[in-house]
Design a protein around this motif. Structure first.
Motif, mmCIF file in Angstrom:
data_model
loop_
_atom_site.group_PDB
_atom_site.id
_atom_site.type_symbol
_atom_site.label_atom_id
_atom_site.label_comp_id
_atom_site.label_asym_id
_atom_site.label_seq_id
_atom_site.Cartn_x
_atom_site.Cartn_y
_atom_site.Cartn_z
ATOM 1 N N GLY A 130 46.872 40.438 29.781
ATOM 2 C CA GLY A 130 47.966 39.672 30.386
ATOM 3 C C GLY A 130 47.924 39.658 31.895
ATOM 4 N N LEU A 131 47.134 40.530 32.488
ATOM 5 C CA LEU A 131 46.986 40.567 33.946
ATOM 6 C C LEU A 131 45.697 39.890 34.401
ATOM 7 C CD1 LEU A 131 48.137 44.250 34.503
ATOM 8 C CD2 LEU A 131 49.448 42.151 34.932
ATOM 9 N N TYR A 132 45.028 39.202 33.488
ATOM 10 C CA TYR A 132 43.770 38.537 33.827
ATOM 11 C C TYR A 132 43.970 37.699 35.085
ATOM 12 C CZ TYR A 132 39.595 35.637 33.396
ATOM 13 O OH TYR A 132 38.418 34.985 33.639
ATOM 14 N N ASP A 133 43.033 37.831 35.998
ATOM 15 C CA ASP A 133 43.243 37.333 37.353
ATOM 16 C C ASP A 133 42.677 35.961 37.671
ATOM 17 O OD1 ASP A 133 40.586 38.009 37.207
ATOM 18 O OD2 ASP A 133 40.750 39.727 38.518
ATOM 19 N N TYR A 134 42.129 35.251 36.719
ATOM 20 C CA TYR A 134 41.495 33.973 37.030
ATOM 21 C C TYR A 134 42.421 33.018 37.785
ATOM 22 C CZ TYR A 134 39.234 29.466 36.478
ATOM 23 O OH TYR A 134 38.665 28.250 36.718
ATOM 24 N N TYR A 135 43.683 32.971 37.375
ATOM 25 C CA TYR A 135 44.626 32.039 37.997
ATOM 26 C C TYR A 135 45.133 32.538 39.344
ATOM 27 C CZ TYR A 135 44.581 30.551 33.178
ATOM 28 O OH TYR A 135 44.173 30.150 31.939
ATOM 29 N N TYR A 136 44.811 33.758 39.693
ATOM 30 C CA TYR A 136 45.352 34.360 40.910
ATOM 31 C C TYR A 136 44.251 34.814 41.848
ATOM 32 C CZ TYR A 136 49.527 34.140 38.180
ATOM 33 O OH TYR A 136 50.561 33.665 37.432
ATOM 34 N N GLN A 137 43.136 34.138 41.830
ATOM 35 C CA GLN A 137 42.022 34.544 42.667
ATOM 36 C C GLN A 137 42.105 33.878 44.037
ATOM 37 O OE1 GLN A 137 38.658 33.521 40.268
ATOM 38 N NE2 GLN A 137 38.698 35.457 39.179
ATOM 39 N N SER A 138 41.532 34.542 45.004
ATOM 40 C CA SER A 138 41.467 34.008 46.353
ATOM 41 C C SER A 138 40.236 33.118 46.477
ATOM 42 C CB SER A 138 41.387 35.164 47.358
ATOM 43 O OG SER A 138 40.163 35.845 47.178
ATOM 44 N N GLU A 139 39.957 32.656 47.670
ATOM 45 C CA GLU A 139 38.832 31.753 47.891
ATOM 46 C C GLU A 139 37.486 32.376 47.539
ATOM 47 O OE1 GLU A 139 39.124 30.369 51.900
ATOM 48 O OE2 GLU A 139 41.091 29.495 51.554
ATOM 49 N N ASN A 140 37.354 33.684 47.615
ATOM 50 C CA ASN A 140 36.073 34.317 47.280
ATOM 51 C C ASN A 140 36.064 34.855 45.849
ATOM 52 O OD1 ASN A 140 37.760 36.468 47.576
ATOM 53 N ND2 ASN A 140 36.465 37.600 49.003
ATOM 54 N N ASN A 141 36.934 34.285 44.993
ATOM 55 C CA ASN A 141 36.991 34.615 43.568
ATOM 56 C C ASN A 141 37.407 36.051 43.278
ATOM 57 O OD1 ASN A 141 36.304 32.047 42.720
ATOM 58 N ND2 ASN A 141 34.132 32.472 42.983
ATOM 59 N N ALA A 142 38.140 36.655 44.157
ATOM 60 C CA ALA A 142 38.642 38.005 43.923
ATOM 61 C C ALA A 142 40.160 37.971 43.810
ATOM 62 C CB ALA A 142 38.224 38.932 45.060
ATOM 63 N N LEU A 143 40.697 38.911 43.070
ATOM 64 C CA LEU A 143 42.141 39.008 42.919
ATOM 65 C C LEU A 143 42.727 39.650 44.163
ATOM 66 C CD1 LEU A 143 44.739 38.859 41.236
ATOM 67 C CD2 LEU A 143 44.137 41.057 40.269
ATOM 68 N N ASP A 144 43.632 38.957 44.802
ATOM 69 C CA ASP A 144 44.305 39.492 45.975
ATOM 70 C C ASP A 144 45.322 40.529 45.489
ATOM 71 O OD1 ASP A 144 46.005 39.937 48.189
ATOM 72 O OD2 ASP A 144 45.431 37.988 49.006
ATOM 73 N N GLN A 145 45.259 41.714 46.024
ATOM 74 C CA GLN A 145 46.137 42.818 45.630
ATOM 75 C C GLN A 145 47.613 42.425 45.712
ATOM 76 O OE1 GLN A 145 45.331 45.881 44.430
ATOM 77 N NE2 GLN A 145 47.497 46.182 44.145
ATOM 78 N N ARG A 146 47.959 41.542 46.634
ATOM 79 C CA ARG A 146 49.359 41.163 46.810
ATOM 80 C C ARG A 146 49.940 40.477 45.586
ATOM 81 N NH1 ARG A 146 48.294 38.294 52.407
ATOM 82 N NH2 ARG A 146 46.468 37.796 51.157
ATOM 83 N N VAL A 147 49.096 39.967 44.695
ATOM 84 C CA VAL A 147 49.573 39.355 43.464
ATOM 85 C C VAL A 147 50.178 40.419 42.551
ATOM 86 C CG1 VAL A 147 48.842 38.168 41.360
ATOM 87 C CG2 VAL A 147 47.973 37.424 43.580
ATOM 88 N N LEU A 148 49.588 41.608 42.538
ATOM 89 C CA LEU A 148 50.059 42.669 41.650
ATOM 90 C C LEU A 148 51.259 43.439 42.209
ATOM 91 C CD1 LEU A 148 46.660 44.135 40.406
ATOM 92 C CD2 LEU A 148 48.140 42.485 39.251
#
Length: 192
Positions: A130-148
């Motif tokens: 449920g925390l899969y990060d695909y929809y919340y990735q930054s420009e370099n395809n990484a999950l920005d910590q601020r989302v969590l």
């Protein structure tokens, strides 16, 4: 959510839903004769990820089961062996996760032979992340910590304010899963 689906997607491939009491029941065809790339299981998993985040932002956790097989689903009811299996999974799990049945797990692992973070093993159960990060990735395809971070705030508030031990346990379990996801996700950008 269905209103956000492209008009090019045939209506019969969009997840069908029914709500009964506090339950939301989703179904979709597993395959499509007209589109060999279509996978109804991955469509349902994607919808579950979206719902997990929507409900979490509102201060709610969800749990359930996903199975594959025959069902008959209309506006007021759903019947069939796949629904019965999914229902049984939901009643047996005591924590906020959407667990896949053995047949759904096998189908997923056979279709997606490479490792994915969409569905994964956590504490010996194959479940939707449920925390899969695909929809919340930054420009370099990484999950920005601020989302969590907002999720952490909600979780900590619930753990500190809930009076029911059973409810606090569910929030604690989800906090442990979030921490595990942070530690095991190779694509998280830490706050600077």
């Amino acid at each position: 959510m269905n209103g956000q689906v492209s008009n090019s997607v045939p209506e019969q491939l969009i997840p069908y839903h029914t709500s009964i009491s506090d339950c939301l029941i989703l179904s979709a065809p597993l395959t499509s004769a007209n589109n060999t790339d279509y996978c109804g299981l991955s469509i349902l998993v994607m919808r579950v990820i979206q719902l997990t985040r929507i409900f979490l932002k509102q201060g709610y956790l969800i749990r359930g089961g996903i199975s594959i097989g025959k069902v008959s689903h209309n506006d007021s009811n759903i019947v069939g062996p796949a629904y019965q299996t999914a229902y049984l999974i939901e009643t047996q799990t005591q924590v906020p996760r959407i667990e896949l049945s053995k047949d759904a797990e096998d189908y997923w692992l056979n279709r997606y032979k490479e490792s994915t973070r969409t569905c994964l093993y956590y504490r010996e159960r194959f479940m939707v992340n449920g925390l899969y990060d695909y929809y919340y990735q930054s420009e370099n395809n990484a999950l920005d910590q601020r989302v969590l971070d907002p999720f952490k705030e909600i979780i900590n508030e619930k753990i500190n304010t809930e009076t029911s031990e059973s409810i606090r346990f569910k929030w604690w379990w989800f906090k442990e899963f979030l921490n595990w996801e942070e530690e095991n996700n190779p694509f998280i950008i830490q706050n600077i």
